[in-house]
Design an enzyme around this catalytic site. Structure first.
Site, short mmCIF file in Angstrom:
data_model
loop_
_atom_site.label_atom_id
_atom_site.label_comp_id
_atom_site.label_asym_id
_atom_site.label_seq_id
_atom_site.Cartn_x
_atom_site.Cartn_y
_atom_site.Cartn_z
N SER A 305 0.82 -1.21 0.00
CA SER A 305 0.00 0.00 0.00
C SER A 305 0.85 1.26 0.00
O SER A 305 1.74 1.42 0.82
CB SER A 305 -0.92 0.01 1.22
OG SER A 305 -1.68 1.19 1.25
N ASP A 306 0.56 2.15 -0.93
CA ASP A 306 1.19 3.46 -0.95
C ASP A 306 0.75 4.21 0.31
O ASP A 306 -0.39 4.05 0.75
CB ASP A 306 0.74 4.21 -2.20
CG ASP A 306 1.39 5.57 -2.31
OD1 ASP A 306 2.62 5.63 -2.31
OD2 ASP A 306 0.65 6.57 -2.39
N LYS A 307 1.65 5.01 0.89
CA LYS A 307 1.32 5.71 2.15
C LYS A 307 0.55 7.00 1.91
O LYS A 307 -0.59 7.15 2.35
CB LYS A 307 2.59 6.01 2.95
CG LYS A 307 2.31 6.78 4.25
CD LYS A 307 3.58 7.22 4.93
CE LYS A 307 4.24 8.40 4.27
NZ LYS A 307 3.48 9.68 4.43
N THR A 308 1.18 7.92 1.18
CA THR A 308 0.65 9.27 1.06
C THR A 308 -0.67 9.29 0.29
O THR A 308 -0.72 8.91 -0.87
CB THR A 308 1.67 10.20 0.36
OG1 THR A 308 2.91 10.10 1.06
CG2 THR A 308 1.19 11.63 0.36
N THR A 310 -3.19 7.45 0.71
CA THR A 310 -3.88 6.16 0.76
C THR A 310 -4.07 5.73 2.21
O THR A 310 -5.19 5.51 2.67
CB THR A 310 -3.09 5.09 -0.03
OG1 THR A 310 -2.88 5.56 -1.36
CG2 THR A 310 -3.84 3.78 -0.07
#
Length: 800
Positions: A305-308, A310
């Site tokens: 999973s992408d952080k920023t 999301t």
């Protein structure tokens, strides 16, 4: 490189820009400033649904049916083929239309200097060498070298995953797709279209192609059944011809038998099952672009999973404020808010003003009048405001070291502040210093921690996803400290590694190649990640045998989204991310992924049940008919009966798409060895039950061959439909979940039709109602026997 050299290299002038004629010539050389989309013609796309091993066999059967004028067979085969093609094509077409509707152009217009005059043109018409002006709020239309102006604050989160704006000065490059948050500068276009940073990312996306496990499964089953059918039918034809049978009649029967053996309806049933699932997911704000991605999602065991944007809000907020020198937390925020401007929409300013609202300071702030405001710039690295409210004083906020120097802080205060800043950095916070000028002196008021907070729904969604047996790995362009802090808040884990450092160690030989994949597999997350790194992470996990899903919203996520087994673009994703993804989420956050995984696994259960049923039926009919011809020298059913059998079997089975199932608790995958073992054994047991009834009919009921064929026809109908109930559940057939009403009554309805046809003798010799009722009892006793055998097999091979 100085400005003159840049002008010379690109053959342009800051005073006049390019001429219109020169721009036209360059447009011919470089092409339009856009990312070309590879669009497949709708007809080609539709025809692609008829290009696979099972389709080829069915198509050959259809051609042969037409040659020998078996029009009933030809019509049935053609209908099944077309239904499959239409369902698959229509569902993907609908999804593409939704995606097209959602698309927003990243940059529509650009301010450019042509022929010595500033004009607004379509961004797609920009060429290298164009002189452009970009300012606050603009989406950067191409890769641009900044050549004039003070500075820009640019949001590159869609490109790099970095949550805070990046400062750009003369000589720096701003990338296509990034957003100007502050400032105004002039630049020279360096690259356009596919040559931009954005474009190179798209090229990386094009490299990422793969064959889905669904496609592999279809090919394996198709090959298994086709090879089996071809071998057995070839033996039958040879034996019959040696016995002196009619060539035409033998080929006709062999053809009809081949049609019954080949799972003509299988692609259609599986496509409808996935289409129904796609419709259910659409109701939950998840648009499925490719139907096969549903089946892939069911088997996913790692979610990258992408952080920023999301897992986090992509919106700065204030942490626990540290007040110093007898100032209160409210004082620190008040001073910082007075040194901020809401109209600039700066991320840091907005975070401070939002904090002021929480503390109820807005009315107090409004009482102050701003006499003078000095905005932030990269040289002084702070903002300053002169305010008045009865008394006049100054406030400033900026980098802690700059504010300490402004206050002429002593060593003791510097040491104290540095410790606070270092501690905040360890926990992933950015620090902001605040000062106030009173009594002819600057006073250091305190430190404001800033961070991009997790979404409210993220921790619960992550917990649920973990409960589904899926491991989450966070992927971000941010620093390790920030990544660790967010991972800790979300409950992801503490094994966060810098992928950049890991790759450097790999290059230097400090980490062996075989260990690289192990480190990637064991990590909970990755920091300091660039687009090519994300691609490598997904590739590494796939090499370790994992089914990988990737969520993301930015251009930087696109290659990994394409490479992943299931790419998921979250809401507000860029065009590049949506184009590369298999599933697009319309609502924010990743909570909907929980629903998507559960729905995908329910769909998988339905597909697996059908596949086992279909192989069982093929083996049961094929072997029984084959052995009757070879051993007994008779045809147990007629060609017409086989056609009726195919119709009555395939109509109710379409309802399996709506069946009730229990979703598996863990990721699922096609275990072909186990599936073929169960279906083959159940199919062979069916052959035994068919021969037994054949024996009973001959010895006890003394039926003629025509009546015997009708009796066997009814047995194959009833026993076949009973097999649906046996294979649809991994438990005793009478246990929950019960069949859906559509499936249950679909089966009962076709059973009744088959019974009337056999009992009354429609298209065949009548057997009467007594024998028909006896067959109902016989078929359902064997249904219970088959269910017991199924349970023994499940325990032995542990398919569940």
């Amino acid at each position: 490189m100085d400005i003159k050299k840049i002008e010379e290299e690109f053959g342009t002038s800051l005073k006049t820009g390019l001429s219109t004629e020169e721009a036209k010539e360059r447009l011919k050389i470089y092409g339009y400033n856009e990312i070309p989309e590879k669009k497949i013609h709708p007809i080609i796309k539709f025809l692609s649904y008829f290009w696979n091993p099972i389709a080829w066999m069915i198509e050959i059967a259809a051609i042969l049916s037409a040659i020998i004028r078996h029009w009933a067979d030809f019509a049935i085969i053609l209908i099944l083929l077309i239904v499959n093609g239409i369902v698959g094509f229509w569902e993907e077409h609908k999804a593409e239309n939704i995606i097209e509707f959602l698309k927003q152009k990243m940059a529509l217009n650009a301010r450019v200097l042509r022929d010595g005059k500033w004009k607004t043109i379509l961004a797609r018409e920009l060429v290298p060498g164009d002189v452009v002006r970009i300012r606050i709020g603009d989406i950067v239309p191409a890769d641009i070298i900044l050549v004039d102006g003070d500075y820009l604050a640019v949001d590159e989160s869609a490109l790099t995953g970095e949550s805070l704006p990046v400062e750009k000065k003369v000589g720096d490059i701003v990338y296509s797709g990034s957003i100007v948050k502050k400032g105004e500068m002039t630049g020279i276009v360096k690259d356009t279209g596919l040559n931009t940073y954005f474009g190179k990312t798209v090229k990386l996306v094009e490299k990422a192609e793969g064959v889905s496990s669904y496609q592999k499964m279809i090919i394996k089953i198709g090959n298994y059944l086709i090879i089996l059918a071809v071998i057995l039918i070839a033996i039958m034809v040879v034996v019959e011809l040696l016995r002196g049978a009619s060539l035409i009649e033998t080929i006709q029967f062999a053809l009809v038998l081949a049609v019954s053996a080949i799972p003509a309806a299988m692609p259609a049933v599986l496509s409808i099952t996935m289409a129904v699932g796609a419709l259910n997911l659409a109701k939950k704000d998840a648009v499925v672009k490719k139907l096969v991605s549903i089946e892939e999602l069911a088997g996913v065991d790692i979610l990258c999973s992408d952080k920023t944007g999301t897992l986090t809000k992509n919106q700065l907020v204030c942490g626990e404020i540290v007040a110093l020198n007898n100032f209160s937390k409210e004082d620190v925020i008040l001073f910082a808010a007075l040194a901020s401007r809401e109209e600039d929409a700066d991320a840091i300013d907005m975070a401070i003003l939002n904090e002021a609202k929480k503390l109820g300071l807005i009315e107090k702030i409004k009482r102050y009048k701003i006499k003078k405001f000095i905005p932030f710039d990269p040289v002084i690295k702070r903002t300053e405001a002169e305010v008045t409210n009865g008394e006049t004083f100054k406030v400033s906020k900026g980098a802690p070291q700059v504010i300490l120097d402004l206050c002429n802080a002593d060593e003791k205060l510097k040491e104290k502040v540095n410790k606070i800043v270092d501690k905040l950095a360890e926990n992933g916070y950015r620090a902001l210093g605040v000062a106030v000028y009173k009594n002819n002196k600057w006073h250091f008021a305190g430190v404001i921690p800033l961070y991009d907070p997790p979404r409210e729904d993220a921790p619960l969604a992550i917990k649920k996803i973990k409960e589904l047996g899926v491991k989450i790995k966070m992927v971000t362009g941010d620093h390790v400290a920030i990544a660790k802090n967010i991972a800790k808040m979300l409950g992801i884990g503490d094994k966060i590694i810098s992928i950049s450092e890991l790759l450097k160690k790999l290059k230097r030989g400090e980490v062996k190649k075989e260990k690289f994949n192990d480190i990637i597999e064991e990590a909970d997350g990755f920091a300091e990640v660039f687009p090519e790194h994300k691609y490598k992470i997904v590739d590494s996990l796939q090499k370790k045998g994992h089914m990988v899903a990737m969520t993301g919203d930015g251009v930087n996520d696109a290659p990994a989204l394409k490479k992943a087994d299931c790419g998921i673009a979250v809401s507000n994703a860029t065009d590049a991310a949506r184009a590369a993804a298999d599933i697009v989420l319309l609502s924010p956050g990743i909570s909907v992924i929980v629903d998507a995984i559960q729905e995908a696994r329910r769909i998988f259960q339905r597909m697996e049940s059908y596949v086992i049923y279909r192989i069982t039926e093929t083996i049961r009919i094929l072997f029984f008919v084959e052995l009757c011809i070879l051993i007994l020298g008779i045809y147990p059913i007629t060609a017409l009966m086989i056609v009726l059998l195919a119709i009555l079997n395939d109509i109710p089975i379409l309802a399996i798409a709506y069946d009730n199932v229990i979703e598996p608790r863990y990721p699922v995958k096609w275990k072909m060895k186990e599936i073929l073992t169960i279906s083959t054994i159940l199919g062979l047991i069916g052959v035994v039950s068919s021969f037994l009834i054949f024996y009973i009919s001959d010895v006890f009921f003394h039926l003629t061959l025509a009546e015997l064929q009708s009796f066997v026809f009814l047995k194959l109908i009833l026993a076949g439909h009973a097999t649906i109930f046996v294979t649809r559940i991994r438990d005793r057939l009478w246990k929950k979940p019960y069949p859906s009403k559509l499936l249950f009554w679909g089966v009962i309805g076709t059973n009744i039709i088959g019974t009337i046809v056999a009992a009354e003798g429609i298209f065949m010799a009548p057997i009467g109602w007594n024998l028909a009722l006896f067959m109902w009892l016989y078929a359902h006793i064997w249904m219970l026997i088959n269910d017991e055998i199924k349970m023994i097999l499940l325990k032995r091979i542990k398919i569940d």
